[in-house]
Design a protein around this motif. Sequence first.
Motif, PDB file in Angstrom:
ATOM      1  N   UNK A   1       9.126  55.026 -23.122  1.00 28.30           N
ATOM      2  CA  UNK A   1       9.215  55.216 -24.434  1.00 28.30           C
ATOM      3  C   UNK A   1       8.398  53.936 -25.088  1.00 28.30           C
TER       4      UNK A   1
ATOM      5  N   UNK B   1      17.443  39.329 -18.277  1.00 28.02           N
ATOM      6  CA  UNK B   1      15.838  39.111 -17.902  1.00 28.02           C
ATOM      7  C   UNK B   1      15.831  37.617 -16.877  1.00 28.02           C
TER       8      UNK B   1
ATOM      9  N   UNK C   1      14.045  43.533 -15.128  1.00 30.36           N
ATOM     10  CA  UNK C   1      13.722  44.484 -13.990  1.00 30.36           C
ATOM     11  C   UNK C   1      14.275  45.946 -14.330  1.00 30.36           C
ATOM     12  N   UNK C   2      15.189  45.929 -15.488  1.00 28.57           N
ATOM     13  CA  UNK C   2      15.652  47.364 -15.706  1.00 28.57           C
ATOM     14  C   UNK C   2      14.632  48.292 -16.199  1.00 28.57           C
ATOM     15  N   UNK C   3      13.937  48.098 -17.336  1.00 29.33           N
ATOM     16  CA  UNK C   3      13.062  48.782 -17.735  1.00 29.33           C
ATOM     17  C   UNK C   3      11.560  48.443 -17.936  1.00 29.33           C
TER      18      UNK C   3
ATOM     19  N   UNK D   1      15.922  47.780  -9.625  1.00 31.01           N
ATOM     20  CA  UNK D   1      17.084  48.312  -9.979  1.00 31.01           C
ATOM     21  C   UNK D   1      16.890  49.795 -10.641  1.00 31.01           C
TER      22      UNK D   1
ATOM     23  N   UNK E   1       5.945  46.672 -22.461  1.00 34.89           N
ATOM     24  CA  UNK E   1       7.231  47.545 -22.364  1.00 34.89           C
ATOM     25  C   UNK E   1       7.911  47.773 -23.323  1.00 34.89           C
ATOM     26  N   UNK E   2       9.133  48.629 -23.292  1.00 35.20           N
ATOM     27  CA  UNK E   2      10.060  49.160 -24.346  1.00 35.20           C
ATOM     28  C   UNK E   2      10.781  48.201 -25.354  1.00 35.20           C
ATOM     29  N   UNK E   3      10.966  46.700 -24.855  1.00 34.32           N
ATOM     30  CA  UNK E   3      11.880  46.083 -25.965  1.00 34.32           C
ATOM     31  C   UNK E   3      11.289  45.903 -27.560  1.00 34.32           C
TER      32      UNK E   3
ATOM     33  N   UNK F   1      25.195  50.201 -23.412  1.00 34.50           N
ATOM     34  CA  UNK F   1      24.257  49.949 -24.528  1.00 34.50           C
ATOM     35  C   UNK F   1      23.782  50.970 -25.008  1.00 34.50           C
TER      36      UNK F   1
ATOM     37  N   UNK G   1      10.540  38.548 -17.589  1.00 35.99           N
ATOM     38  CA  UNK G   1      10.565  40.036 -17.276  1.00 35.99           C
ATOM     39  C   UNK G   1      11.892  40.439 -17.073  1.00 35.99           C
TER      40      UNK G   1
ATOM     41  N   UNK H   1       8.202  50.708 -27.739  1.00 39.00           N
ATOM     42  CA  UNK H   1       9.207  50.031 -28.402  1.00 39.00           C
ATOM     43  C   UNK H   1       9.397  50.419 -29.804  1.00 39.00           C
TER      44      UNK H   1
ATOM     45  N   UNK I   1      16.125  45.283 -25.145  1.00 42.17           N
ATOM     46  CA  UNK I   1      15.866  46.565 -24.968  1.00 42.17           C
ATOM     47  C   UNK I   1      17.284  47.184 -24.914  1.00 42.17           C
ATOM     48  N   UNK I   2      17.837  47.175 -23.599  1.00 40.20           N
ATOM     49  CA  UNK I   2      19.089  47.884 -23.486  1.00 40.20           C
ATOM     50  C   UNK I   2      20.148  46.810 -22.744  1.00 40.20           C
ATOM     51  N   UNK I   3      19.877  45.311 -23.129  1.00 37.30           N
ATOM     52  CA  UNK I   3      20.815  44.542 -22.782  1.00 37.30           C
ATOM     53  C   UNK I   3      21.192  44.075 -21.063  1.00 37.30           C
ATOM     54  N   UNK I   4      19.801  44.279 -20.456  1.00 43.53           N
ATOM     55  CA  UNK I   4      20.014  43.601 -19.236  1.00 43.53           C
ATOM     56  C   UNK I   4      19.541  42.146 -19.250  1.00 43.53           C
TER      57      UNK I   4
ATOM     58  N   UNK J   1      11.852  53.999 -20.004  1.00 45.10           N
ATOM     59  CA  UNK J   1      11.162  53.207 -19.421  1.00 45.10           C
ATOM     60  C   UNK J   1       9.342  53.529 -20.286  1.00 45.10           C
TER      61      UNK J   1
END
Lengths: 352, 146
Positions: free
Chosen positions: A288, B96, B108-110, A272, B123-125, A155, B106, A290, B91-94, A286
Motif C-alpha cells: 500500500x 530502521x 526491514x519490516x515493510x 523479518x 515504500x509505505x512510510x 502499532x 532502510x 504511503x 510507517x509501523x514503528x519498526x 508492504x
Amino acid sequence: MLKRVTDWLEDRTGFDSVREFLKHKTVPIHSATVWYYFGGITLFLFVIQVLTGMLLLLYYRPTPGEAFESVQFIVTQVQFGWLVRSIHSWSANLMVLSALIHMFSVFFLKAYRQPRELTWLSGMVLLFLALMFGFSGYLLPWNTLAFFATKVGTDMAGVIPGVGHFVLRFLRGGEEVTGATLTRFFGFHVAVLPGLTTVLLLFHLALVQKWGMSSHQPPGTTVPTMPFFPNFVLRELVGWYGALAVLGSLAALFPWELGTKADPFAAAPRGIHPEWYFLAVFYTLKLIPSKILVFDGEVVGILVFGLGALGWMLMPFWDRRSGGEERHRLLTGLGVFVIAYLVVFSALGYWR
Amino acid sequence: MPNTEPTTGRRGLIRALLRTGFGASLVSFLYPAMKFMMPPPVAESAANQVSAGRADLKPNSARLFRFGSKPALLVRTPAGEMRAFSAVCTHLNCTVQYNDQSHQIWCACHNGQFDLNGKVVAGPPPRPLEQFTVHVQGEEVIVAKG
C-alpha cells in the motif's frame, strides 16, 4: 459393590440422561461429512495447547531479563523441554489452520444460515481469540522476531480512528513495547484469553448440540445418519490420532526455533516477517502506498481489513436464506476469492 | 393470580432500588478495574540532547543509540558528514537501519526507504524521519532535538 457406587452416583448426578441423549444423537452422512471432523480436531489441538501450556508455566518467567533465558533453559536443560515447547508452538499453528479449515467448510456448506447465526458468530470470536493467543504467545520468548512483530502489530491497533491510542497503550502497558508489554501479554495469554475462550467454547458447543449438524441437503430429502456415539466419536478419534501424528512429526523433526534475544535498541533484522496467518495482511501493508488521496496508506489498509473481517463475521445477516441447501454463486465465489487472496499473498509475503 | 409485575408501589420501589443498586455496584467495580488497566503515564525523557558515543564512526556507516526511551540512528555519510535521525520508522514503528550499499536508511519490516535527509524515497512510510542536530565536541558526538 460397583452397582451400588454407580447407583449412588446416578442418584446424585442424573448422568443417565446424558447417556440417553448420546444414544439418540445422530450425525448426517453425505459427501461433505468429512468436514465435520475439523471442529473436533481444533478442539483437540486446543486441549493440547492447554496441557503443554501448563507444563511450560512450570519454568517460564515473564520478565525481559529472564523470559528468553527461561525458554532457553526449557529447550536445553529440562528433560523433553524442547519437545513440549515445540509441540506447544506447532500445535498452536495447526490449531489456527484447523480452525480456518473449519470456518471455510462451514462457509461453503452454508451451515452458518438460520438458525445457526450465533454458532457462526461465536466461532468467529473464538477464531479471533485463537489469533490473539498466537499474537500474545509469540512475544513470550522475548526474541527479536517477536519483539518487532509486537511493535508492528500493536502499532496497527494504534491507527484505529478514535480509540487507537487508547488500545495501543492498553496493549503495550505504555507508549513503547517494553517489559510492561511482556507482563501484560503473559497475563492475556495464560489468564484472560483462556477464561474467555472456555466460556465461549462451552456456548459454541452447546449451540452445536442444540441445532445438530447442518445437513446441506434439499428439504424433503431423507438424509442417512449414523449414531453420534460410538460411530461418529470413533471416526473423530481417528482424526485426532491423525492430527497427533502430524503434530508429533512436525514437533520432533522441526523443533521450533528460539532465535536471538530481543534488543529494543537494535534495528529490525533483514527478512523479518510475522506468523504465517498474518502474512497476507503483512504483505498487503508492504504494497500500500504511503498516501491514498489525503489519508495515510496504512490507516486505509487497516480499516479495509477491519471492515472486511467485520463483514465476513456478519455473513449470516447478509445471506438471510435458511438451511444449507440453497446455493449462492456470488457468495461461493467470494469464498474462493478470499482463499485465493490469502494463499497468494501469504506465499508472496513469505518469499519476497 | 395475574402474572403482571407492578411498576409502582412498594414492589416497584424495591425493584428500582435493586436495579440501581446492581447498576451502581457494577459501575463501582468496573470503573476502578478499567482505570487499573490503563498504565500510568511515564514522564518522557526530559533530556533534549544526548551523547551518541564517540566520534570514531567511519564514513558510509551508522550506529544506533538511545535517545530517551527510543532508538536513534547516527549516520556518517560517504562524504564524512555526521547526521542523526529518529530510528523509529514512521510507517509501523519498526527500527530502521543504514544500508551502506544504497546509501539510504532502510526499514526491514515493510521495505520503507529514506534518503540521508530522512525523506521518504520508497515504500509505505507516510512521513520523513525526524532529524536531530549533531555537534561534535572533541571525541564525543552530542545529538539534540530541533
